[in-house]
Design an enzyme around this catalytic site. Structure first.
Site, PDB file in Angstrom:
ATOM      1  N   ASP A  95       0.800  -1.225   0.000  1.00 32.83           N
ATOM      2  CA  ASP A  95       0.000   0.000   0.000  1.00 32.83           C
ATOM      3  C   ASP A  95       0.830   1.272   0.000  1.00 32.83           C
ATOM      4  O   ASP A  95       0.438   2.282  -0.573  1.00 32.83           O
ATOM      5  CB  ASP A  95      -0.948   0.010   1.200  1.00 32.83           C
ATOM      6  CG  ASP A  95      -0.206   0.238   2.520  1.00 32.83           C
ATOM      7  OD1 ASP A  95       0.639  -0.612   2.862  1.00 32.83           O
ATOM      8  OD2 ASP A  95      -0.457   1.248   3.197  1.00 32.83           O
ATOM      9  N   ASP A  98       5.552   0.395   3.469  1.00 35.48           N
ATOM     10  CA  ASP A  98       5.765  -0.825   4.244  1.00 35.48           C
ATOM     11  C   ASP A  98       5.619  -2.047   3.338  1.00 35.48           C
ATOM     12  O   ASP A  98       5.571  -1.930   2.121  1.00 35.48           O
ATOM     13  CB  ASP A  98       4.778  -0.880   5.418  1.00 35.48           C
ATOM     14  CG  ASP A  98       3.335  -0.663   4.962  1.00 35.48           C
ATOM     15  OD1 ASP A  98       3.013  -1.041   3.819  1.00 35.48           O
ATOM     16  OD2 ASP A  98       2.533  -0.115   5.745  1.00 35.48           O
ATOM     17  N   TYR A 246      -5.778   0.831   8.676  1.00 34.33           N
ATOM     18  CA  TYR A 246      -6.879   1.084   7.751  1.00 34.33           C
ATOM     19  C   TYR A 246      -8.194   0.687   8.405  1.00 34.33           C
ATOM     20  O   TYR A 246      -8.945  -0.130   7.898  1.00 34.33           O
ATOM     21  CB  TYR A 246      -6.649   0.356   6.418  1.00 34.33           C
ATOM     22  CG  TYR A 246      -5.491   0.943   5.658  1.00 34.33           C
ATOM     23  CD1 TYR A 246      -5.612   2.168   5.007  1.00 34.33           C
ATOM     24  CD2 TYR A 246      -4.262   0.294   5.632  1.00 34.33           C
ATOM     25  CE1 TYR A 246      -4.530   2.728   4.337  1.00 34.33           C
ATOM     26  CE2 TYR A 246      -3.178   0.854   4.961  1.00 34.33           C
ATOM     27  CZ  TYR A 246      -3.325   2.065   4.315  1.00 34.33           C
ATOM     28  OH  TYR A 246      -2.261   2.628   3.659  1.00 34.33           O
ATOM     29  N   GLU A 486       5.572   9.895   3.137  1.00 32.64           N
ATOM     30  CA  GLU A 486       5.261   8.534   2.681  1.00 32.64           C
ATOM     31  C   GLU A 486       4.336   8.558   1.462  1.00 32.64           C
ATOM     32  O   GLU A 486       3.291   9.200   1.477  1.00 32.64           O
ATOM     33  CB  GLU A 486       4.614   7.713   3.791  1.00 32.64           C
ATOM     34  CG  GLU A 486       4.412   6.243   3.405  1.00 32.64           C
ATOM     35  CD  GLU A 486       3.990   5.376   4.575  1.00 32.64           C
ATOM     36  OE1 GLU A 486       4.194   4.145   4.506  1.00 32.64           O
ATOM     37  OE2 GLU A 486       3.454   5.925   5.564  1.00 32.64           O
TER      38      GLU A 486
END
Length: 506
Positions: A95, A98, A246, A486
């Site tokens: 995603d 990571d 999430y 990120e």
């Protein structure tokens, strides 16, 4: 003769009008200030940005990489994903920075990439095959995740343990736990988003790969039926395994309506239209939400259903034109119902963490709704302000231009685009040496030296859009500040459509 009440009303109206004009003037003055500081003709190579925005997805791939892989510093990873449940869950996308595969943002990414192609694919030129490849890479994974009836595999990797390591995907030695929803542990949100993704993707491949398109659509219908039959939020079942990463903060009602809207579009089946008519208000059609993200689909659903009224003459969906108009008015500087904060440099600002995800998703909706309005020869009325399609596109374009460098820092927030862009993005694979230059395994804790290093990332994740600046247009470019530095797939996905529209114009 005017009564005192009428006179007071007139004064109020005039004051509101003056306030609206002043607010909008301030917004455009801020933008002129930004452009003046940039000292350029304000032109961008949107075609180059589009190409790079799609290249980014190759850097996020999990699984066995194909021979035509263009992001050459990446290698194979996650080749045993799913083995814990004796299923094949290889492939798909990580995603963000990571090494976990989260089903909810991956499905939303797939939906938005597909919607981008459906609306603006004809403007993509040589990038269209790459856009289709990006969609298929995700759709293939979602088909694997939904292969078993009444079960959806929604995540691979323990996020709590993964976030305690800083290692390349190719070196992963953290547990690749598999998480699922089923009849006993429902997840209507992730299931409905998955159904939306598969339905949207089915339309992308309808003219180029009919059997694949039919498989996607049949699976989407089955998955949506499961989502609606076994209702519940997936984070209620999986809790700390998906939260706070999430977590389904908005609940699952918005996804049910979103999924039904996509299936209605993909099938033209009356049953989905009836579902929307019967359940729409219960599922939040009237909610006044002016945010669009992997978690909250209200605004996107309203724009999608407004199209059915405007362009397909489905009169029973007329109210969604009003809902979509309200969304536009909530964004328009100076409008009486404007709810949107802008930074001094003119950027839409919603939240402190990864704010650009809301900017790219909102910009896409603006371009898309402007398209629907243009074709149907309509406008949006926000009190005394008339938002024409051109006016709506102007706001959207300025958001894209800000991302590409028209901002107080003259910083492009797309990695690899422009003269100045982030060098220290919060991304494990990008921040550690490639396995082709450093074949020896970099263990879990050994990678943290790179996280806190001041050196630029050794691998350029071309096309990645980072989280972006704060509400004062400040950006630190620090790897440890994940909220700003990120990148994520769901930041990039909506931008693809916006760039395709702008690339065609230029």
């Amino acid at each position: 003769m005017t009564t005192s009440m009428e006179s007071g009303s007139c004064i109020v109206v005039i004051m509101c009008l003056v306030f609206a004009i002043t607010a909008e003037a301030n917004y455009f003055n801020n933008m002129r200030y930004v452009y003046a500081r940039r000292g350029s003709s304000l032109s961008h190579n949107y075609r180059d940005a589009l190409t790079k925005s799609l290249l980014f997805f190759e850097g996020q791939r999990s699984g066995k990489l194909p021979t035509d892989q263009r992001m050459r510093w990446r290698g194979d990873s996650g080749l045993s994903d799913g083995s814990a449940e004796r299923v094949d869950l290889t492939g798909g996308y990580y995603d963000a920075g990571d090494n976990v595969k989260f089903g909810l943002p991956m499905a939303f990414t797939t939906t938005m990439l597909s919607w981008s192609v459906l609306e603006f694919g004809g403007r993509m030129g040589d990038d269209l095959p790459h856009a289709r490849n990006a969609i298929r890479w995700a759709a293939d994974y979602l088909l694997k995740a939904t292969a078993h009836p009444d079960t959806i595999y929604v995540q691979v990797g323990d996020p709590n343990l993964d976030h305690k390591c800083w290692e390349r995907p190719e070196d992963m030695d953290t547990p690749r736990n598999v998480y699922k929803v089923d009849a006993q542990n429902p997840g209507s949100d992730v299931a409905s988003e998955t159904a939306a993704a598969l339905a949207a993707a089915s339309m992308v491949f309808r003219s180029t790969d009919r059997p694949y398109s039919q498989l996607l659509l049949q699976t989407a219908m089955r998955v949506f039926e499961f989502a609606d039959k076994y209702r519940g939020a997936y984070s209620d079942s999986l809790q700390s395994d998906v939260c706070p990463f999430y977590c389904s903060y908005s609940g699952y009602h918005d996804e049910l309506l979103w999924g039904a809207a996509w299936l209605q579009k993909a099938t033209a089946n009356e049953s989905y239209l009836n579902y929307i008519q019967i359940n729409g208000h219960t599922l939040g059609a009237d909610d006044n939400v002016n945010i669009f993200s992997w978690d909250d689909k209200h605004a996107g659903t309203k724009v999608l259903l407004a199209k059915a009224f405007l362009l397909r003459n489905i009169n029973s969906l007329e109210e969604y034109k009003g809902h979509a108009d309200n969304f536009i008015c909530s964004l328009l500087p100076g409008a009486p119902t404007s709810q949107t904060q802008y930074t001094p440099g003119g950027l839409i600002y919603k939240m402190s963490q990864s704010n650009l995800q809301y900017v790219t998703s909102t910009s896409f909706l603006l371009f898309t709704y402007a398209k629907y309005l243009s074709v149907s020869k309509q406008v949006v009325r926000c009190g005394n302000i008339v938002a024409t399609p051109a006016r709506i596109r102007t706001i959207a374009k300025r958001q894209v231009d800000y991302i590409l460098g028209d901002n107080p820092l003259r910083m492009s927030y797309m990695v690899g685009y422009g003269a100045k862009f982030p060098q220290h993005i919060h991304h494990r694979g990008s921040s550690l040496p490639s396995i082709y230059h450093h074949p020896k395994i970099i263990a879990c804790n050994d990678g943290f030296e790179a996280l806190y290093s001041n050196a630029p990332n050794p691998n350029t994740l071309v096309g990645a859009i980072v989280g972006g600046p704060d509400n004062n247009d400040h950006f630190s470019d620090e790897r440890s500040d994940y909220s700003q530095s990120e990148p994520t797939t769901y930041i990039n996905a909506p931008l693809v459509g916006s760039l395709a529209y702008l690339a065609h114009l230029s």
